[in-house]
Design an enzyme around this catalytic site. Sequence first.
Site, PDB file in Angstrom:
ATOM      1  CE  LYS A   1       8.108   4.401  11.197  1.00 40.62           C
ATOM      2  NZ  LYS A   1       6.998   3.405  11.172  1.00 40.62           N
TER       3      LYS A   1
ATOM      4  CB  CYS B   1      24.023  -0.541  10.022  1.00 39.41           C
ATOM      5  SG  CYS B   1      22.810  -1.329   8.958  1.00 39.41           S
TER       6      CYS B   1
ATOM      7  CB  THR C   1      13.230  -4.052  13.521  1.00 37.35           C
ATOM      8  OG1 THR C   1      11.814  -3.873  13.363  1.00 37.35           O
ATOM      9  CG2 THR C   1      13.643  -5.342  12.858  1.00 37.35           C
TER      10      THR C   1
ATOM     11  CB  SER D   1      14.839   1.226   3.356  1.00 37.87           C
ATOM     12  OG  SER D   1      15.008  -0.048   3.939  1.00 37.87           O
TER      13      SER D   1
ATOM     14  CG  ASP E   1      -1.935   1.107   1.194  1.00 42.55           C
ATOM     15  OD1 ASP E   1      -1.613   2.198   1.699  1.00 42.55           O
ATOM     16  OD2 ASP E   1      -3.030   0.887   0.656  1.00 42.55           O
TER      17      ASP E   1
ATOM     18  CG  HIS F   1      21.218   3.333  11.838  1.00 44.55           C
ATOM     19  ND1 HIS F   1      22.000   3.253  10.710  1.00 44.55           N
ATOM     20  CD2 HIS F   1      20.364   2.275  11.784  1.00 44.55           C
ATOM     21  CE1 HIS F   1      21.638   2.189  10.001  1.00 44.55           C
ATOM     22  NE2 HIS F   1      20.645   1.585  10.628  1.00 44.55           N
TER      23      HIS F   1
ATOM     24  CG  ASN G   1      19.665   1.785   6.046  1.00 43.34           C
ATOM     25  OD1 ASN G   1      20.755   2.298   6.309  1.00 43.34           O
ATOM     26  ND2 ASN G   1      19.208   0.721   6.695  1.00 43.34           N
TER      27      ASN G   1
ATOM     28  CD  GLU H   1      24.519  -5.404   7.331  1.00 44.86           C
ATOM     29  OE1 GLU H   1      23.783  -6.237   6.763  1.00 44.86           O
ATOM     30  OE2 GLU H   1      24.081  -4.538   8.092  1.00 44.86           O
TER      31      GLU H   1
ATOM     32  CB  SER I   1      20.850  -5.444  13.284  1.00 43.09           C
ATOM     33  OG  SER I   1      19.887  -4.523  12.830  1.00 43.09           O
TER      34      SER I   1
END
Length: 348
Positions: free
Chosen positions: A240, A112, A202, A153, A29, A235, A267, A80, A297
């Site tokens: 958002k 990251c 997350t 992202s 959506d 980060h 990102n 990564e 992470s």
Amino acid sequence: MSSGIVGWGAYVPRYRLNVLEIAKLWGYDEGVVKSLGLMEKAVPSHDEDSTTMAWEAARNALMRAKIDPSEIKAVLFGSESKVYAVKPTSTIIIDSLGISHETLSADLEFACRAASVGLRLLSGMVEANRIKYGLVIGSDVAQSNPGDVLELSSAAASVAYIVGPADESSAIIEYATSYTTDMPDFWRRDGMPYPLHGEAFTGEPAYFAHIISAVQLLLKEGGYSISDFDYFVFHQPNGKFPLQVAKKLGVPLEKVKEGLVSPYIGNPYNASALLGLAKVLDIAKPGQRILVAPFGSGAGSDAFSILVTDKIEERQKLAPRVEDYINNKKVISYSVYAKTTNKYKVYE
């Protein structure tokens, strides 16, 4: 001896992919895209990868530092998305930039956050008088499974910092803290082409808990308050989260917006927060103070207090700015992106 950022550099590929196009392709959506605060993401050309981008960013950092590459005695590479599973990228950077072979080098891994850890390590080495200059690079062609929400992202970019003595620095690293736990929010096992993520982990347990803890530790140990800082860079897994963590910490949003890169390029994992820092350094004035808090992470976060010096204004003009790379773009289709990044394997 104190340490600081002598030179900084960035690189963002020219190609862009409209995030809404990806969402429509996989049936998401439009509200999902809006909620993430993303417009476009930077993706590599067919001849670009984490190594070539690292070289570009490091070259820009050298231009600003105005030092001979042979003076660098440590090279750390965080990613990564290494080109080789077993072969360091840092050695390629050493030879391609003319850095001395009598140099410590290593590739670092912490999702990251690896390049951020490298920045702390080099800062300590300079302060201990073990080296005069060190180079740390964060570079990623971020991985994501086609159709996964991460594909909205995951982006490509690189950032590099030359760390050296404070009296030669554009910005002094005043203080740094770290916060680390064992958190299963994001992982990729050996042999897996793309990472997996535990969506329940997350947000609050991983990103927010670790960044807030690292920042609060910095404020407590360093004796700072939120009002002591002119800019905040967090980060940016999307557009958002950095705004939300700022609100939780009581940071005015106008102190965050200059360091945002994810709404425009997505990102780029190891180049996320540190690219935002580079964007702020491109415009910062002497005497201003920056708080930057990368996150990785697994999970962990670092927080740095960085004080801008009067050497910065001269060096800002010596290499392309992050904003220059953001504005230099060419929008491509998903099909071109899938082809140039080998998203789909052809078996004969």
